[in-house]
Design an enzyme around this catalytic site. Structure first.
Site, short mmCIF file in Angstrom:
data_model
loop_
_atom_site.label_atom_id
_atom_site.label_comp_id
_atom_site.label_asym_id
_atom_site.label_seq_id
_atom_site.Cartn_x
_atom_site.Cartn_y
_atom_site.Cartn_z
N ARG A 162 -17.14 16.50 0.88
CA ARG A 162 -17.71 16.27 -0.37
C ARG A 162 -18.97 17.10 -0.84
NH1 ARG A 162 -13.62 13.81 0.00
NH2 ARG A 162 -13.02 11.65 -0.82
N SER A 237 -14.89 6.27 -4.92
CA SER A 237 -15.86 5.83 -3.92
C SER A 237 -17.31 6.27 -4.64
CB SER A 237 -15.76 6.84 -2.69
OG SER A 237 -14.54 6.69 -2.04
N GLU A 333 -22.18 9.39 -3.56
CA GLU A 333 -21.13 10.58 -3.92
C GLU A 333 -21.22 11.05 -5.42
OE1 GLU A 333 -16.99 10.82 -4.84
OE2 GLU A 333 -16.82 10.67 -2.74
#
Ligand code: FAD
Ligand code: EPU
Length: 337
Positions: A162, A237, A333
């Site tokens: 990520r 997420s 995130e």
């Protein structure tokens, strides 16, 4: 191409939160994009794709550029491999389907990830054992200040979990206009070792899966646990899965014997943030108009009229409680604006 004033972004973000853009423009190709940048040299810019990885907590003073550049084409080919170039405004999942139709393999595990092709390199999208970087050859981008065009090859993007330079050192500097992927034409390297995929294939009695079978398995798994943003606002997420040292894991296992964790090649371990959040009492918990999803604690949801600040406040409460209980600070995130 017209710059509009005071545009609601509610339908442009998958959380479905209200926020106004002072100025908003849709660009359909590179020359329109360059023209907008040239004519607005001193205005801060925000580039918007599918709005599926951002939380809007304020009205935006930036000029919001909605990327609507379309096109998918084969740009190089050998007997075994093909290079596909897709414009940044293409929908990622539509690109996956296009590749399946042409029997090009490599991104089938990334089926059903929302958002645009142009945003895929920003956080090096990943799911079910595959990350974008494994098929990524290069992307083309335009500098927001100078209008200069540049090609970024894989080794210049510093891809990680990520993570890429577009989220760190080059954050906000470039507008990605297209992405080139190298995909297999035959002898596909299927990745079915991510637990649930194999189970799904076994259930369907599929012994020799095709790339389409793998994509279908991924789609079924995702649909069974992730809320559809069209029905329940969310951004996937909300936090990254934290990476901690082996000794930290051993410490936590003493009082949390059932804690799941995965050892990484580098010797550290990844702990599912969803488990930490569930153990902290947030799974299925509703606070006002938002909450942590009942099937996936890592997914924060908007039940209707939550504001971006409501959701951020819940996220901060979760961060604090997980930190208090486990001594781990979860990193967001989602891009907070
Ligand atoms: P946006 O939200 O529009 O933008 C995200 C960031 O990228 C912003 O900072 C924006 O300014 C920047 N950006 C967008 N386009 C460009 C461009 N062309 N050039 C430069 N910067 C740009 N992600 C995963 O990795 N794996 C998953 O499995 C996954 N599952 C998800 C499931 C759901 C239900 C949802 C809602 C999200 C999920 N996500 C997942 C997150 C999201 O889909 C990805 O991060 C996706 O790549 C975001 O694309 P977007 O076009 O919506 O980006
Ligand atoms: N778990 C819980 N409680 C829950 C849900 C999960 O304890 O409510 C535990 C279980 O032990 C489960 C583990 O967490 O085995 C992992 O859960 P899951 O397989 O659902 O994956 P995840 O780690 O939560 C990651 C990505 C997803 C990606 C999936 C599949 C991150 C931050 N998230 O989720 O990506 O789709 O794996 O590969 O890495 C996204 O980035 O937006 C996203 C959805």
């Amino acid at each position: 191409m017209k710059i509009e004033n005071n545009v609601s972004l509610k339908s442009f973000n998958t959380f479905g939160v209200e926020a106004m853009a002072k100025q908003f423009v849709k660009v359909n190709n590179e020359s329109e994009l360059k023209e907008v940048l040239f004519e607005n040299p001193s205005v801060p810019i925000l580039i918007l794709g599918g709005g599926s990885n951002m939380l809007l907590t304020r009205d935006l003073d930036e000029l919001v550029i909605f990327n609507n550049m379309k096109g998918i084409a084969v740009v190089a080919e050998s007997d075994d491999y093909v290079q596909v170039q897709a414009s940044a405004g293409e929908n990622w999942h539509q690109l996956v389907l296009w590749c399946l139709d042409h029997n090009y393999g490599g991104i089938e595990n990334l089926a059903l990830i929302p958002g645009s092709v142009g945003a895929a390199p920003i956080q090096n999208i990943g799911a079910y054992g595959v990350e974008l970087k494994e098929v990524f050859t290069a992307c083309h981008a335009i500098h927001v200040k100078t209008g200069e065009s540049q090609r970024f090859d894989r080794n210049t993007c510093d891809f990680g979990y990520r993570h890429s330079i577009f989220k760190t050192t080059e954050k906000g500097n470039w507008i990605i206009t297209s992405v080139i992927l190298e995909l297999s034409k035959n002898h596909h390297h299927l990745k079915t070792d991510y637990g649930a995929i194999q189970e799904q294939l076994d259930e369907l009695g599929i012994k020799e899966p095709t790339i389409r079978d793998v994509a279908q398995a991924v789609i079924s798994i995702r649909s069974s646990k992730l809320p559809d943003p069209k029905k329940l606002g969310n951004s996937g997420s909300f936090f990254k899965n934290p990476v901690v040292s082996k000794s930290k894991v051993e410490n936590l296992l003493q009082s949390n014997t059932d804690m799941p964790y995965f050892e990484l090649l580098e010797g550290d371990c990844k702990i599912p943030a969803a488990w930490l959040i569930e153990q902290s009492g947030f799974k299925g918990k509703r606070v006002g108009n938002c909450g942590a999803h009942e099937k996936q604690a890592l997914v924060l949801v908007n039940f209707g009229d939550a504001s971006g600040s409501d959701i951020l406040s819940l996220a901060t409460d979760i961060q604090n409680e997980v930190n208090r209980k486990f001594g781990i600070l979860l990193e967001m995130e989602v891009n907070i604006l």
